[in-house]
Motif scaffolding. Sequence first.
Motif, PDB file in Angstrom:
ATOM      1  N   ASP A 114       5.555   9.114  -6.844  1.00  0.00           N
ATOM      2  CA  ASP A 114       4.703  10.113  -6.809  1.00  0.00           C
ATOM      3  C   ASP A 114       5.348  11.277  -6.161  1.00  0.00           C
ATOM      4  OD1 ASP A 114       2.506  11.841  -6.658  1.00  0.00           O
ATOM      5  OD2 ASP A 114       1.196  10.217  -6.342  1.00  0.00           O
ATOM      6  N   ARG A 115       5.689  12.155  -6.933  1.00  0.00           N
ATOM      7  CA  ARG A 115       6.407  13.555  -6.688  1.00  0.00           C
ATOM      8  C   ARG A 115       5.693  14.344  -5.858  1.00  0.00           C
ATOM      9  NH1 ARG A 115      12.006  12.921  -6.828  1.00  0.00           N
ATOM     10  NH2 ARG A 115      12.459  11.259  -8.721  1.00  0.00           N
ATOM     11  N   ARG A 116       4.198  14.234  -5.816  1.00  0.00           N
ATOM     12  CA  ARG A 116       3.622  14.950  -4.750  1.00  0.00           C
ATOM     13  C   ARG A 116       3.637  14.880  -3.508  1.00  0.00           C
ATOM     14  NH1 ARG A 116      -2.111  13.940  -6.337  1.00  0.00           N
ATOM     15  NH2 ARG A 116      -1.364  11.870  -6.359  1.00  0.00           N
ATOM     16  N   ILE A 117       4.148  13.641  -3.313  1.00  0.00           N
ATOM     17  CA  ILE A 117       4.090  13.193  -1.631  1.00  0.00           C
ATOM     18  C   ILE A 117       5.238  13.972  -0.951  1.00  0.00           C
ATOM     19  CG2 ILE A 117       4.381  11.263  -0.418  1.00  0.00           C
ATOM     20  CD1 ILE A 117       3.204   9.375  -2.398  1.00  0.00           C
ATOM     21  N   ARG A 118       4.821  14.385   0.241  1.00  0.00           N
ATOM     22  CA  ARG A 118       5.737  15.035   0.988  1.00  0.00           C
ATOM     23  C   ARG A 118       5.395  14.757   2.680  1.00  0.00           C
ATOM     24  NH1 ARG A 118       8.045  21.241   2.026  1.00  0.00           N
ATOM     25  NH2 ARG A 118      10.210  20.649   2.161  1.00  0.00           N
ATOM     26  N   GLY A 119       6.468  14.328   3.281  1.00  0.00           N
ATOM     27  CA  GLY A 119       6.338  13.834   4.938  1.00  0.00           C
ATOM     28  C   GLY A 119       6.423  15.297   5.804  1.00  0.00           C
ATOM     29  N   ILE A 120       5.443  15.467   6.740  1.00  0.00           N
ATOM     30  CA  ILE A 120       5.688  16.645   7.705  1.00  0.00           C
ATOM     31  C   ILE A 120       5.866  15.811   9.215  1.00  0.00           C
ATOM     32  CG2 ILE A 120       4.678  18.521   8.677  1.00  0.00           C
ATOM     33  CD1 ILE A 120       5.603  18.889   5.772  1.00  0.00           C
ATOM     34  N   MET A 121       7.102  16.219   9.854  1.00  0.00           N
ATOM     35  CA  MET A 121       7.058  15.634  11.222  1.00  0.00           C
ATOM     36  C   MET A 121       6.806  17.017  12.387  1.00  0.00           C
ATOM     37  SD  MET A 121      10.372  13.025  10.659  1.00  0.00           S
ATOM     38  CE  MET A 121       9.918  12.392  12.183  1.00  0.00           C
ATOM     39  N   ILE A 122       5.829  16.574  13.233  1.00  0.00           N
ATOM     40  CA  ILE A 122       5.726  17.521  14.088  1.00  0.00           C
ATOM     41  C   ILE A 122       5.728  16.812  15.511  1.00  0.00           C
ATOM     42  CG2 ILE A 122       3.729  18.778  15.232  1.00  0.00           C
ATOM     43  CD1 ILE A 122       2.638  19.077  12.633  1.00  0.00           C
ATOM     44  N   GLY A 123       6.693  17.569  16.375  1.00  0.00           N
ATOM     45  CA  GLY A 123       7.077  16.828  17.636  1.00  0.00           C
ATOM     46  C   GLY A 123       8.458  17.205  18.245  1.00  0.00           C
ATOM     47  N   GLY A 124       9.039  16.222  18.981  1.00  0.00           N
ATOM     48  CA  GLY A 124      10.366  16.617  19.329  1.00  0.00           C
ATOM     49  C   GLY A 124      10.772  15.353  20.174  1.00  0.00           C
ATOM     50  N   GLY A 125      12.079  15.481  20.732  1.00  0.00           N
ATOM     51  CA  GLY A 125      12.523  14.126  21.488  1.00  0.00           C
ATOM     52  C   GLY A 125      13.795  13.753  21.224  1.00  0.00           C
ATOM     53  N   GLU A 126      14.404  12.763  21.788  1.00  0.00           N
ATOM     54  CA  GLU A 126      15.694  12.392  21.941  1.00  0.00           C
ATOM     55  C   GLU A 126      16.336  11.841  20.623  1.00  0.00           C
ATOM     56  OE1 GLU A 126      15.895   9.493  24.707  1.00  0.00           O
ATOM     57  OE2 GLU A 126      15.016   7.851  23.376  1.00  0.00           O
ATOM     58  N   LEU A 127      15.470  11.677  19.684  1.00  0.00           N
ATOM     59  CA  LEU A 127      15.969  11.221  18.380  1.00  0.00           C
ATOM     60  C   LEU A 127      16.130  12.508  17.255  1.00  0.00           C
ATOM     61  CD1 LEU A 127      14.277   7.959  17.629  1.00  0.00           C
ATOM     62  CD2 LEU A 127      16.686   8.368  18.543  1.00  0.00           C
ATOM     63  N   GLU A 128      15.633  13.596  17.809  1.00  0.00           N
ATOM     64  CA  GLU A 128      15.655  14.826  16.916  1.00  0.00           C
ATOM     65  C   GLU A 128      17.037  15.178  15.944  1.00  0.00           C
ATOM     66  OE1 GLU A 128      13.428  19.009  16.347  1.00  0.00           O
ATOM     67  OE2 GLU A 128      13.641  18.076  18.331  1.00  0.00           O
ATOM     68  N   PRO A 129      18.040  15.050  16.772  1.00  0.00           N
ATOM     69  CA  PRO A 129      19.386  15.382  16.123  1.00  0.00           C
ATOM     70  C   PRO A 129      19.766  14.039  14.885  1.00  0.00           C
ATOM     71  CG  PRO A 129      19.670  15.658  18.523  1.00  0.00           C
ATOM     72  CD  PRO A 129      18.335  14.845  18.242  1.00  0.00           C
ATOM     73  N   ALA A 130      19.342  13.136  15.350  1.00  0.00           N
ATOM     74  CA  ALA A 130      19.702  11.876  14.358  1.00  0.00           C
ATOM     75  C   ALA A 130      18.558  12.169  13.103  1.00  0.00           C
ATOM     76  CB  ALA A 130      19.313  10.545  14.983  1.00  0.00           C
ATOM     77  N   ILE A 131      17.226  12.543  13.694  1.00  0.00           N
ATOM     78  CA  ILE A 131      16.364  12.763  12.264  1.00  0.00           C
ATOM     79  C   ILE A 131      16.739  13.822  11.635  1.00  0.00           C
ATOM     80  CG2 ILE A 131      14.022  13.584  11.973  1.00  0.00           C
ATOM     81  CD1 ILE A 131      13.104  12.074  14.628  1.00  0.00           C
ATOM     82  N   ASN A 132      17.278  14.856  12.038  1.00  0.00           N
ATOM     83  CA  ASN A 132      17.683  15.862  11.212  1.00  0.00           C
ATOM     84  C   ASN A 132      18.830  15.638  10.322  1.00  0.00           C
ATOM     85  OD1 ASN A 132      15.745  17.815  12.353  1.00  0.00           O
ATOM     86  ND2 ASN A 132      17.033  18.639  13.929  1.00  0.00           N
ATOM     87  N   GLN A 133      19.673  14.743  10.706  1.00  0.00           N
ATOM     88  CA  GLN A 133      20.907  14.339  10.192  1.00  0.00           C
ATOM     89  C   GLN A 133      20.373  13.481   8.955  1.00  0.00           C
ATOM     90  OE1 GLN A 133      23.794  12.060  12.329  1.00  0.00           O
ATOM     91  NE2 GLN A 133      25.204  11.944  10.635  1.00  0.00           N
ATOM     92  N   ARG A 134      19.347  12.672   9.234  1.00  0.00           N
ATOM     93  CA  ARG A 134      18.711  11.737   8.131  1.00  0.00           C
ATOM     94  C   ARG A 134      17.944  12.729   7.027  1.00  0.00           C
ATOM     95  NH1 ARG A 134      17.545   9.066   4.346  1.00  0.00           N
ATOM     96  NH2 ARG A 134      16.006   7.452   4.176  1.00  0.00           N
ATOM     97  N   LEU A 135      17.266  13.715   7.544  1.00  0.00           N
ATOM     98  CA  LEU A 135      16.671  14.641   6.512  1.00  0.00           C
ATOM     99  C   LEU A 135      17.586  15.417   5.806  1.00  0.00           C
ATOM    100  CD1 LEU A 135      13.481  15.778   8.771  1.00  0.00           C
ATOM    101  CD2 LEU A 135      13.917  13.519   7.341  1.00  0.00           C
ATOM    102  N   ALA A 136      18.717  15.894   6.270  1.00  0.00           N
ATOM    103  CA  ALA A 136      19.760  16.585   5.411  1.00  0.00           C
ATOM    104  C   ALA A 136      20.269  15.938   4.451  1.00  0.00           C
ATOM    105  CB  ALA A 136      20.910  16.996   6.522  1.00  0.00           C
ATOM    106  N   ALA A 137      20.184  14.401   4.556  1.00  0.00           N
ATOM    107  CA  ALA A 137      20.523  13.655   3.194  1.00  0.00           C
ATOM    108  C   ALA A 137      19.553  13.533   2.299  1.00  0.00           C
ATOM    109  CB  ALA A 137      20.969  11.954   3.846  1.00  0.00           C
ATOM    110  N   LEU A 138      18.347  13.947   2.505  1.00  0.00           N
ATOM    111  CA  LEU A 138      17.468  13.805   1.429  1.00  0.00           C
ATOM    112  C   LEU A 138      17.254  14.996   0.760  1.00  0.00           C
ATOM    113  CD1 LEU A 138      14.436  12.243   3.711  1.00  0.00           C
ATOM    114  CD2 LEU A 138      16.200  11.135   1.922  1.00  0.00           C
ATOM    115  N   ASN A 139      16.107  15.143  -0.118  1.00  0.00           N
ATOM    116  CA  ASN A 139      15.870  16.468  -0.984  1.00  0.00           C
ATOM    117  C   ASN A 139      14.696  17.020  -0.432  1.00  0.00           C
ATOM    118  OD1 ASN A 139      18.342  16.250  -2.567  1.00  0.00           O
ATOM    119  ND2 ASN A 139      17.392  14.341  -3.448  1.00  0.00           N
TER     120      ASN A 139
END
Length: 420
Positions: free
Chosen positions: A247-272
């Motif tokens: 379902d192309r309408r679906i999008r996730g929003i992450m609000i917060g921060g913490g020690e995993l943020e660099p790894a999360i940003n790296q993972r999100l960079a591989a998505l579209n």
Amino acid sequence: MNEPFRLGVVFTHPTQHHAPLWRKLNQQPGVSVTALYLCNENQSGGDRQLGSTQPWDVDLTSGYEYEYLKTINGTIASGIERGLLNPALVQRLTRQNFDAVFISSFYTLSYRLAVLLCKLRQIPILMQNDATIITDGDSSYTRKLATAMLYPWMYGLVDYWIASGDHNEIYLRHYGVNSDRIVRGCYPVDRDRFEQTIASQQPEIHRIHQQLGWNDDTVLYGFVGKYIDRKNPFEFIDGIAAAHQRDRRIRGIMIGGGELEPAINQRLAALNGEVLNVGFVNQSQLPLYYAALDVFVSTSRIDPHPLVVSEAMAAGCPAILSDRCGNWGYRDTVQHRYNGLVYPCGDVNALTDALLALADSSTRQTYSEHAKAVFAQQDLDCELNAFLTLIERIKRQQPAPVAPASEPVVDRPTVSAKSR
């Protein structure tokens, strides 16, 4: 004139959830509240686990008396540590100062000192935690054995408990707390602040939704909290990515921060762009972001009673909840297939199915209405009534006042906010 009932509160620091409770409780006829804070986290700086240095931007200290107690080295601590020890408790916690004391837990050394002082001085102890059997399940055999032996004794030191939910009440009874010492409450969220903020800033909510979405058809699913391992943020990302494929309408929003943020940003960079990391949002703006979301998601592996779920429901946002979160049940915050969905933690396919189920606008609308109705019974007034019930119970059992000559009253340099 009758003297007010003097409730002492021993708490780590001012929080956006409990400070409004102390304020409202202090406004009740015949009740006086004084909070003794062990540190000034969130006031001098931000939440370290969120990776933020910004103090909370909502008022957490007006409307009741409070004091920051110094540590054993003579300074006010800036953060919560298990080893926090505030020796001024010895002078503050007396029968002349307080008729009962609420202590948040046994976690810090100061909490344990407070329990000891109250028992020695015959001051009734009130306590509340959010622990559950669910979230204790991963403990080692040695820890389980130790808690089985120690907890019934520790919990027996407390005169009255306020249960925060279905699983918490089961937990307390599991460790030997009699039902006549338990009053049902909740973990408080300031519904008035949420509703007033949302009602007064509808254009801003619309702007945030447009900013976060691709277009008006986007269905926004939000993850709010610390980016740490037990919150399991990557399961949220994987679930959103899988659901977006169907379902192309679906999008996730992450609000917060913490020690995993660099790894999360790296993972999100591989998505579209299926998931967007907004980062830290301060307390005054959070209600607007909740209101801009369509669905709230908590994927935690270990989370006794995450208050972000209640916050989302205060904004009318239905929830999808991992079964490793402790706030689902027949009378709890999330009631499966009524105001949200509960899925087995670790099962990304089940999470994906839940995400797709709430992409339906009719289902979301029904769950949203139910979310507001359920939360209306679990807001600040729910917890307020639990405290007032226990105060009346203590007053009925209270012995005659202690004569001042038996123990001198110690002047305490509290900060009064009643006259502000």
